[in-house]
Design an enzyme around this catalytic site. Structure first.
Site, PDB file in Angstrom:
ATOM      1  N   ILE A  63      -6.666  -9.698   2.007  1.00 58.29           N
ATOM      2  CA  ILE A  63      -7.205  -9.907   3.950  1.00 58.29           C
ATOM      3  C   ILE A  63      -5.446  -9.421   4.429  1.00 58.29           C
ATOM      4  O   ILE A  63      -4.312  -9.575   4.124  1.00 58.29           O
ATOM      5  CB  ILE A  63      -6.419 -11.583   4.493  1.00 58.29           C
ATOM      6  CG1 ILE A  63      -8.383 -12.142   2.763  1.00 58.29           C
ATOM      7  CG2 ILE A  63      -6.551 -11.777   5.545  1.00 58.29           C
ATOM      8  CD1 ILE A  63      -7.949 -13.704   3.890  1.00 58.29           C
ATOM      9  N   ASP A  64      -6.073  -7.865   5.570  1.00 55.09           N
ATOM     10  CA  ASP A  64      -4.973  -7.208   5.779  1.00 55.09           C
ATOM     11  C   ASP A  64      -5.302  -8.099   7.306  1.00 55.09           C
ATOM     12  O   ASP A  64      -4.117  -7.681   8.093  1.00 55.09           O
ATOM     13  CB  ASP A  64      -4.849  -6.041   5.536  1.00 55.09           C
ATOM     14  CG  ASP A  64      -3.560  -5.175   5.610  1.00 55.09           C
ATOM     15  OD1 ASP A  64      -2.693  -6.284   6.997  1.00 55.09           O
ATOM     16  OD2 ASP A  64      -3.848  -3.808   5.430  1.00 55.09           O
ATOM     17  N   HIS A 104     -12.941  -2.074   5.106  1.00 54.53           N
ATOM     18  CA  HIS A 104     -11.724  -1.816   5.561  1.00 54.53           C
ATOM     19  C   HIS A 104     -11.583  -1.918   6.901  1.00 54.53           C
ATOM     20  O   HIS A 104     -12.281  -1.715   7.856  1.00 54.53           O
ATOM     21  CB  HIS A 104     -10.941  -0.355   5.001  1.00 54.53           C
ATOM     22  CG  HIS A 104     -11.020  -1.425   3.218  1.00 54.53           C
ATOM     23  ND1 HIS A 104     -10.949   0.082   2.448  1.00 54.53           N
ATOM     24  CD2 HIS A 104     -10.361  -2.190   3.116  1.00 54.53           C
ATOM     25  CE1 HIS A 104     -10.313  -0.373   1.110  1.00 54.53           C
ATOM     26  NE2 HIS A 104      -9.865  -1.603   1.320  1.00 54.53           N
ATOM     27  N   SER A 106     -11.470  -8.911   5.486  1.00 51.38           N
ATOM     28  CA  SER A 106     -10.853 -10.146   7.009  1.00 51.38           C
ATOM     29  C   SER A 106     -12.093 -10.585   8.232  1.00 51.38           C
ATOM     30  O   SER A 106     -13.244 -10.142   7.516  1.00 51.38           O
ATOM     31  CB  SER A 106     -10.223  -9.547   7.785  1.00 51.38           C
ATOM     32  OG  SER A 106      -8.004  -8.580   7.817  1.00 51.38           O
ATOM     33  N   SER A 158       1.311  -1.298   0.360  1.00 54.31           N
ATOM     34  CA  SER A 158      -0.587  -0.079   0.233  1.00 54.31           C
ATOM     35  C   SER A 158       0.827   1.048   0.232  1.00 54.31           C
ATOM     36  O   SER A 158       1.885   1.332   0.428  1.00 54.31           O
ATOM     37  CB  SER A 158      -1.222  -0.140   1.667  1.00 54.31           C
ATOM     38  OG  SER A 158      -0.057   0.209   2.404  1.00 54.31           O
ATOM     39  N   ASP A 192      -1.429  -2.119  -4.130  1.00 52.37           N
ATOM     40  CA  ASP A 192      -2.813  -1.713  -3.115  1.00 52.37           C
ATOM     41  C   ASP A 192      -3.160  -0.306  -2.913  1.00 52.37           C
ATOM     42  O   ASP A 192      -2.421   0.335  -2.811  1.00 52.37           O
ATOM     43  CB  ASP A 192      -2.614  -2.047  -2.110  1.00 52.37           C
ATOM     44  CG  ASP A 192      -4.135  -2.903  -1.916  1.00 52.37           C
ATOM     45  OD1 ASP A 192      -5.340  -3.029  -2.115  1.00 52.37           O
ATOM     46  OD2 ASP A 192      -4.348  -2.768   0.299  1.00 52.37           O
TER      47      ASP A 192
HETATM   48 ZN   LIG Z   1      -8.506  -1.812   0.106  1.00 51.04          ZN
END
Ligand SMILES: [Zn+2]
Length: 337
Positions: free
Chosen positions: A283-284, A196, A242, A61, A98
């Site tokens: 998935i973060d 998010h 997530s 990102s 991203d």
């Molecule tokens: Zn995103």
């Protein structure tokens, strides 16, 4: 300062998403897109994906570039390709930007070894989103080595690094043919209720089961189906996916954390999405939770510990186990590399 010389992703041993997505759509699974900012995260991702024989999209990102330095991240991705080979099973590795916010950052990444970029014009009026996305696609596709581009239509709520939106708006299925046709994107991120961050829904948006656990509103599979009807076989992307495992939230809060009403997307719903044209799932937050839980536990139980390897090591192990679970049980990408 980044180097002025341009580097193609093929020189780094990376691949774009084209073939991976075609196979994933056909095969009814999704490729994991995991964010990384440091060595431990990258090690966990590569170990998990090698052990489960899964292709992987390494996501960077703007926040990651600011935190870790873009040149270092690119060379870490190169190292990851070599590392996978050394672990005994070379897997396809994509290096993806991203949420690219403008043409310039996408161009910089394309010129510096990224094999895929996202241009996120979802906050713009429709025609401006089309024009910006088209501009990035033209540049990406005109490279000697074709760089793939992800666009976004519809807005996700929540906060992720610099990307934030107060309210979501679902992707209008009637716009997707026009958007994909005019922009030439290789994949499309849509908004069907994912979000998010680790607090995806306010408690008042949820219901509670008999144990008092919050249950989030279900994903809008009707919209996904409409989109699939309009664009048969076209690669669809889900951001903000997530699941916010409550056992991790509990560990964090047991050892001094203060996460309140953290809630995510149930894994069964993501598994269902992965079986459709959804071929990339981001998935973060779950990874952040797994690492934080492990670090908090070690530091609470061993207050005399001050060797970073003694808490980052367990954090890395926890992350690896989480990603193996995702590949095998949620995305279905295990065994597909
Ligand atoms: Zn995103």
């Amino acid at each position: 300062m980044e180097s002025k010389m341009t580097v193609s992703y093929k020189e780094l041993g990376l691949v774009n998403t084209k073939e991976l997505f075609a196979k994933a759509v056909k095969g009814g699974y999704a490729i994991p897109a995991y964010n990384f900012n440091n060595m431990e995260q990258l090690q966990a991702i590569i170990m998990a994906c090698v052990e489960t024989k899964s292709p992987v999209i390494l996501q960077v990102s703007k926040g990651a570039r600011d935190y870790a330095n873009a040149t270092l991240l690119r060379n870490m991705a190169r190292g990851a390709v070599e590392y996978a080979k050394e672990l005994g099973y070379p897997i396809p590795v994509v290096l993806h930007l991203d949420h690219g916010g403008d043409f310039e950052i996408c161009k910089q990444c394309i010129d510096n070894g990224f094999s895929s970029v996202m241009i996120d014009g979802s906050h713009l009026p429709y025609d401006e989103n089309v024009a910006l996305t088209r501009k990035v696609v033209e540049y990406a596709h005109s490279q000697k080595d074709y760089v793939t581009v992800e666009g976004e239509l519809g807005v996700l709520a929540g906060i992720e690094d610099e990307v934030s939106a107060e309210h979501s708006s679902y992707t209008p299925p009637e716009e997707v043919i026009d958007f994909v046709g005019k922009t030439g994107v290789d994949s499309l991120a849509i908004s069907i209720g994912t979000s998010h961050g680790a607090n995806k829904f306010k408690p008042e948006q949820c219901t509670r089961n008999e144990e008092g656990i919050l249950l989030p509103p279900p994903l809008r599979f009707d919209i996904l189906e409409e989109v699939e009807k309009k664009l048969p076989g076209f690669p669809i992307v889900l951001h903000g996916s997530s699941s916010v495992p409550q056992d991790l939230v509990k560990i964090i809060n047991t050892y001094g954390g203060k996460l309140k009403d953290a809630i995510g997307i149930p894994e069964e719903q993501l598994r269902k999405a992965a079986a459709s044209a959804v071929c990339k799932i981001n998935i973060d937050s779950d990874g952040r939770l797994a690492m934080t839980a492990a670090v908090r536990k070690v530091l609470a139980e061993k207050p005399a510990e001050f060797d970073p390897r003694k808490y980052l090591g367990p954090a890395r192990d926890a992350l690896k186990e989480l990603y193996k679970h995702k590949n095998i049980n949620v995305l279905g990408s295990a065994g597909k590399a």
